[in-house]
Design an enzyme around this catalytic site. Sequence first.
Site, PDB file in Angstrom:
ATOM      1  N   GLY A  97      -9.559   6.281  -4.032  1.00  0.00           N
ATOM      2  CA  GLY A  97      -9.001   7.124  -3.166  1.00  0.00           C
ATOM      3  C   GLY A  97      -9.199   8.456  -3.827  1.00  0.00           C
ATOM      4  O   GLY A  97      -8.266   9.359  -3.679  1.00  0.00           O
ATOM      5  N   GLY A 140      -9.047  11.901  -1.795  1.00  0.00           N
ATOM      6  CA  GLY A 140      -7.949  12.235  -0.835  1.00  0.00           C
ATOM      7  C   GLY A 140      -6.927  13.421  -1.356  1.00  0.00           C
ATOM      8  O   GLY A 140      -7.538  14.108  -2.359  1.00  0.00           O
ATOM      9  N   ASP A 181     -15.734  -0.487  -2.018  1.00  0.00           N
ATOM     10  CA  ASP A 181     -14.578  -0.614  -1.163  1.00  0.00           C
ATOM     11  C   ASP A 181     -13.432  -1.273  -1.981  1.00  0.00           C
ATOM     12  O   ASP A 181     -13.519  -2.361  -2.455  1.00  0.00           O
ATOM     13  CB  ASP A 181     -14.916  -1.379   0.172  1.00  0.00           C
ATOM     14  CG  ASP A 181     -13.746  -1.382   1.107  1.00  0.00           C
ATOM     15  OD1 ASP A 181     -12.710  -1.712   0.850  1.00  0.00           O
ATOM     16  OD2 ASP A 181     -14.141  -0.874   2.321  1.00  0.00           O
ATOM     17  N   TYR A 191       2.976   1.322   7.426  1.00  0.00           N
ATOM     18  CA  TYR A 191       2.660   1.998   6.049  1.00  0.00           C
ATOM     19  C   TYR A 191       3.821   1.726   4.848  1.00  0.00           C
ATOM     20  O   TYR A 191       3.856   1.401   3.835  1.00  0.00           O
ATOM     21  CB  TYR A 191       2.600   3.586   6.398  1.00  0.00           C
ATOM     22  CG  TYR A 191       2.452   4.393   5.080  1.00  0.00           C
ATOM     23  CD1 TYR A 191       1.307   4.321   4.277  1.00  0.00           C
ATOM     24  CD2 TYR A 191       3.359   5.421   4.825  1.00  0.00           C
ATOM     25  CE1 TYR A 191       1.398   5.270   3.283  1.00  0.00           C
ATOM     26  CE2 TYR A 191       3.350   6.143   3.759  1.00  0.00           C
ATOM     27  CZ  TYR A 191       2.230   6.143   2.952  1.00  0.00           C
ATOM     28  OH  TYR A 191       2.023   7.119   1.920  1.00  0.00           O
ATOM     29  N   LYS A 241       4.333  -0.126   1.607  1.00  0.00           N
ATOM     30  CA  LYS A 241       4.534   0.153   0.286  1.00  0.00           C
ATOM     31  C   LYS A 241       5.752  -0.512  -0.381  1.00  0.00           C
ATOM     32  O   LYS A 241       5.800  -0.751  -1.377  1.00  0.00           O
ATOM     33  CB  LYS A 241       5.119   1.919   0.659  1.00  0.00           C
ATOM     34  CG  LYS A 241       3.983   2.871   0.743  1.00  0.00           C
ATOM     35  CD  LYS A 241       2.832   3.050  -0.233  1.00  0.00           C
ATOM     36  CE  LYS A 241       1.846   3.982  -0.100  1.00  0.00           C
ATOM     37  NZ  LYS A 241       0.724   3.937  -1.023  1.00  0.00           N
TER      38      LYS A 241
HETATM   39  N1  SER Z   1       2.569  11.882   3.503  1.00  0.00           N
HETATM   40  C1  SER Z   1       2.802  10.447   3.498  1.00  0.00           C
HETATM   41  C2  SER Z   1       2.890  10.404   5.213  1.00  0.00           C
HETATM   42  O1  SER Z   1       3.451  11.337   5.865  1.00  0.00           O
HETATM   43  C3  SER Z   1       4.191  10.279   3.272  1.00  0.00           C
HETATM   44  O2  SER Z   1       3.835   9.123   2.184  1.00  0.00           O
HETATM   45  O3  SER Z   1       2.229   9.528   5.430  1.00  0.00           O
END
Ligand code: SER
Length: 316
Positions: free
Chosen positions: A8, A11, A50, A139, A143
Amino acid sequence: MKRIFVTGAFGLVGSDLVPQLAKKYGKKNVIVLGNKTIGKHFHGVLAKGDVRDKKTLEKIIKQYNISEVYHLAGLLSVGGEKNPDLAWDVNINGLRNILDLARDYKLKVFWPSSIAAFGPTTPKQKTPQHTVLEPTTIYGVTKLSGELMCQYYFLRWGVDVRSLRYPGLIGYQAPPGDGTTEYSVHIFYGLLKELKYSCFLKADARLPMMYIDDAIRGTMALMDAPAQKISIRTSYNFGSINFAPRELVSEIKKLYPAFICTYNPHPIKQRIAESWPQSIDDSQARKDWGWKHEYNLAKMTKVMINGLEKKLKVKR
Ligand code: SER
């Protein structure tokens, strides 16, 4: 000398972290993984692959004799809702590959968690380190699962993996990602390109935020801390400032009085924002390894505007 592998790398975090790692350890000791997005300028050695492809990762780790990994590749909250299968695949299977390889090759690992690990049932103000964790985005689910996996690999095999629950991060080196807190990055592009911005969150959507330099400094400090100081092996609460879009807008207006922000809340993004905390209690990080932030809202706004004016070649 340490040999560092960064996934990453192009990013939001990677774009600012890689130059700092290169400064500290030497460009040739920082190996960056490039997949779809490969930036033009980077400080390090490029390896292609990847994070879901364990064989390639293993080859890179052996070839470069890697000792430390910053595993930053992953989908964010909004991107995750667009493609939950992909979010699970990249965020979970990518992390498992890195953790397995860390166990087998004795690597030290940094992996970012997020305020997204919290959910609507979590106390919103000064959210404690140990609290209710019932995330409602894919997400957030990845996490939280990732945090537990990190702790498991530490307890079961002694993998030295360290993690921070990043708040919304604000920086200008990389273009904004597909997240919820990212309105706070988009807004500066709107400002400098057309003196206006249509915000996808409500004016009062308060969220925990942090300027990227603080985040990078904290990340490197966590990785430098002696292992006996690390009492949290899931992920540390990590905080600095918090603000609502309205407050950021009035700070921007001090420097650009003609700026106009309108509010057109996007249903999914607003719902995500409402499910997250508004402020974070990060006293454990401050106590364990001396975390201290430096940027307040005013300082962050000035630095963002100055940096982006240069990057976009805009004159005030
Ligand atoms: N910046 C991130 C999001 O909004 C927060 O972990 O997905």
